[in-house]
Design a protein around this motif. Structure first.
Motif, short mmCIF file in Angstrom:
data_model
loop_
_atom_site.label_atom_id
_atom_site.label_comp_id
_atom_site.label_asym_id
_atom_site.label_seq_id
_atom_site.Cartn_x
_atom_site.Cartn_y
_atom_site.Cartn_z
N LEU A 151 12.66 28.50 12.76
CA LEU A 151 13.76 28.64 11.73
C LEU A 151 14.87 28.23 12.14
CD1 LEU A 151 12.57 32.20 10.25
CD2 LEU A 151 11.93 29.64 9.23
N GLY A 152 15.27 27.92 13.38
CA GLY A 152 16.46 27.40 13.69
C GLY A 152 17.10 28.23 15.04
N ALA A 153 18.12 27.68 15.45
CA ALA A 153 18.92 28.40 16.59
C ALA A 153 19.50 29.67 16.42
CB ALA A 153 20.06 27.21 17.27
N ASP A 154 19.92 29.96 15.19
CA ASP A 154 20.59 31.31 15.05
C ASP A 154 19.33 32.30 15.48
OD1 ASP A 154 21.64 33.87 14.42
OD2 ASP A 154 21.91 33.04 12.05
N ALA A 155 19.73 33.15 16.55
CA ALA A 155 18.67 34.21 16.94
C ALA A 155 18.43 35.28 15.78
CB ALA A 155 19.12 34.85 18.21
N GLY A 156 19.26 35.42 15.03
CA GLY A 156 19.26 36.49 13.73
C GLY A 156 18.48 35.99 12.62
N ARG A 157 18.04 34.69 12.50
CA ARG A 157 17.66 34.21 11.38
C ARG A 157 16.17 34.79 11.20
NH1 ARG A 157 19.14 30.64 7.63
NH2 ARG A 157 17.63 29.31 6.62
N ALA A 158 15.32 34.99 12.15
CA ALA A 158 14.08 35.55 12.03
C ALA A 158 13.90 36.89 11.45
CB ALA A 158 13.24 35.19 13.46
N SER A 159 14.94 37.41 12.10
CA SER A 159 15.17 38.90 11.42
C SER A 159 15.59 38.88 10.02
CB SER A 159 16.05 39.69 12.53
OG SER A 159 15.45 40.03 13.89
N GLY A 160 16.62 38.09 9.77
CA GLY A 160 16.88 37.92 8.26
C GLY A 160 15.77 37.83 7.28
N TYR A 161 14.78 36.84 7.63
CA TYR A 161 13.65 36.65 6.70
C TYR A 161 12.74 37.96 7.16
CZ TYR A 161 13.71 31.56 6.18
OH TYR A 161 13.92 30.39 5.51
N ASP A 162 12.81 38.68 7.96
CA ASP A 162 11.81 39.61 8.17
C ASP A 162 12.31 41.02 7.46
OD1 ASP A 162 9.62 41.02 9.55
OD2 ASP A 162 10.74 41.97 10.80
N VAL A 163 13.41 41.13 7.45
CA VAL A 163 13.94 42.57 6.72
C VAL A 163 13.81 41.99 5.15
CG1 VAL A 163 15.45 43.27 8.52
CG2 VAL A 163 16.34 41.71 6.70
N ALA A 164 14.12 40.85 4.71
CA ALA A 164 13.94 40.60 3.35
C ALA A 164 12.19 40.54 2.90
CB ALA A 164 14.39 39.16 3.12
N ILE A 165 11.43 40.08 3.69
CA ILE A 165 10.00 40.21 3.48
C ILE A 165 9.42 41.58 3.52
CG2 ILE A 165 7.73 39.50 4.48
CD1 ILE A 165 8.94 36.75 5.13
N LEU A 166 9.99 42.35 4.31
CA LEU A 166 9.56 43.68 4.50
C LEU A 166 10.01 44.66 3.29
CD1 LEU A 166 9.61 44.44 8.40
CD2 LEU A 166 7.70 44.00 6.83
#
Length: 294
Positions: A151-166
Motif C-alpha cells: 500500500l505504499g511507503a507510509d508505514a502507518g497506511r496498512a494500519s489505517g486500512y486495518d482499523v477502518a476494516i475492523l
C-alpha cells in the motif's frame, strides 16, 4: 526459492501458524516466545531470548499482543541490517513510531495486517496488506503466507486500512447480534433469520459503492436514499427495539449521526452525508454552519 533464515517473535495462534508456514516453505526458522512451552511441536530452533532470536534471522517477523508488547520485545535488541516485519495490530501512529525507531537502528521496516484465521495462513484464503519498505514487501518468503498487497511507503497506511476494516467488521457483528436478539424476542430462530439477513447484506454492495464515491467526492446530491427517509426508518427501529426489551446503543448512535445532518437542513441529501457527523462532538452541526465542501 532460496531458503533464508527467518526469526519469529511471538507464538500465539497467529505466530505459530506463521512459523509453521515458513518451515513448510523450506526456511530455517528461529522462534522466541515469552512462554517457552508455546514452541512445542514446531520444527524450529527455539532461542533463549529475543535478542538471540533476532541475531539468527535475516527476516524478523513480530506477531505479539499489542504495540506495547512489540516495543518491549524489541527494546535493546540489535536490529541493524535486519528486515523487520511487524504483524502486530495497532494504530497508524504506533506503526510509524516503530518504523522511525527501526530506521534509526539501521533496519528496514514493514508493517502488515493479516486477514485470515490462523489455520488458513499459507493458503489462498489468506491475505496480508503491507506498508513501509517496498523492498521487504517484495521478499518471496512473505508470499508464502498469503496474497500480498503493498500500500505504499507510509508505514502507518496498512494500519489505517486495518482499523477502518475492523471497525466495519465489529459494526457488522454488533448489528448481527442485535438482529439475533430481536429475532429471539419474536420467537424466530436465528439460524432461520441468518440466510435472509445475509442475502440482504450482500445486495447492499452497489449502495455501498455509490456511498463510497459520494464520500470521496464530498458530494451528496443523490437523494435516492435520503437522510430524512432513513431518519424515519431508524426512529421506527429504535422504538421497536426498546418495546421488545432489546435496545441497542449502536442503533441509537447511527440515528444520532443522521439526526445531526437532518437538523442542519441536509435531510434531502444522501444518507452517505452522515459520515460528516463524525468528529463533530456534542455540538453537532451548531446551527448548520459547517462549511459546505461541494
Amino acid at each position: 526459492m532460496t531458503a533464508e533464515a527467518i526469526t519469529l517473535l511471538g507464538l500465539g495462534n497467529l505466530g505459530r501458524a506463521l512459523a509453521q508456514t515458513f518451515v513448510r516453505g523450506g526456511h530455517s526458522v528461529t522462534v522466541w516466545n515469552r512462554s517457552e512451552g508455546k514452541a512445542a511441536g514446531l520444527a524450529a530452533t527455539v532461542a533463549g531470548s529475543a535478542a538471540e532470536a533476532v541475531a539468527a534471522g535475516d527476516l524478523v517477523v513480530v506477531a505479539v499482543l499489542d504495540p506495547a508488547a512489540a516495543q518491549k520485545v524489541l527494546s535493546g535488541v540489535d536490529v541493524r541490517g535486519k528486515s523487520l516485519v511487524n504483524l502486530t495490530s495497532g494504530t497508524p501512529d504506533d506503526a510509524r513510531e516503530l518504523a522511525s525507531w527501526a530506521e534509526a537502528q539501521g533496519a528496514e521496516y514493514l508493517h502488515g495486517a493479516v486477514y485470515a484465521v490462523p489455520q488458513t495462513i499459507g493458503t489462498d484464503a489468506s491475505s496480508i496488506i503491507y506498508s513501509g519498505s517496498e523492498a521487504v514487501s517484495a521478499r518471496k518468503s512473505l508470499a508464502l503466507l498469503g496474497k500480498v498487497t503493498y500500500l505504499g511507503a507510509d508505514a502507518g497506511r496498512a494500519s489505517g486500512y486495518d482499523v477502518a476494516i475492523l471497525a466495519g467488521m465489529y459494526g457488522l457483528l454488533g448489528g448481527f447480534l442485535h438482529a439475533a436478539a430481536l429475532a429471539r424476542a419474536n420467537g424466530i430462530e436465528v439460524s432461520e433469520l441468518t440466510p435472509m439477513l445475509w442475502s440482504w447484506l450482500a445486495d447492499l454492495q452497489p449502495a455501498l459503492t455509490t456511498f463510497a464515491a459520494e464520500i470521496d467526492a464530498s458530494r451528496y446530491d443523490n437523494a435516492e436514499s435520503s437522510l430524512a427517509m432513513n431518519q424515519s426508518g431508524l426512529a421506527t427501529l429504535v422504538k421497536a427495539a426498546r418495546a421488545q426489551g432489546v435496545p441497542f446503543a449502536g442503533l441509537d448512535a447511527v440515528k444520532a449521526l443522521v439526526d445531526r445532518q437532518v437538523d442542519s437542513g441536509r435531510g434531502q441529501e444522501s444518507l452517505a452525508r452522515a459520515v460528516e457527523s463524525f468528529g463533530l462532538g456534542s455540538q453537532g452541526l451548531a446551527g448548520g454552519q459547517q462549511e459546505d465542501r461541494h
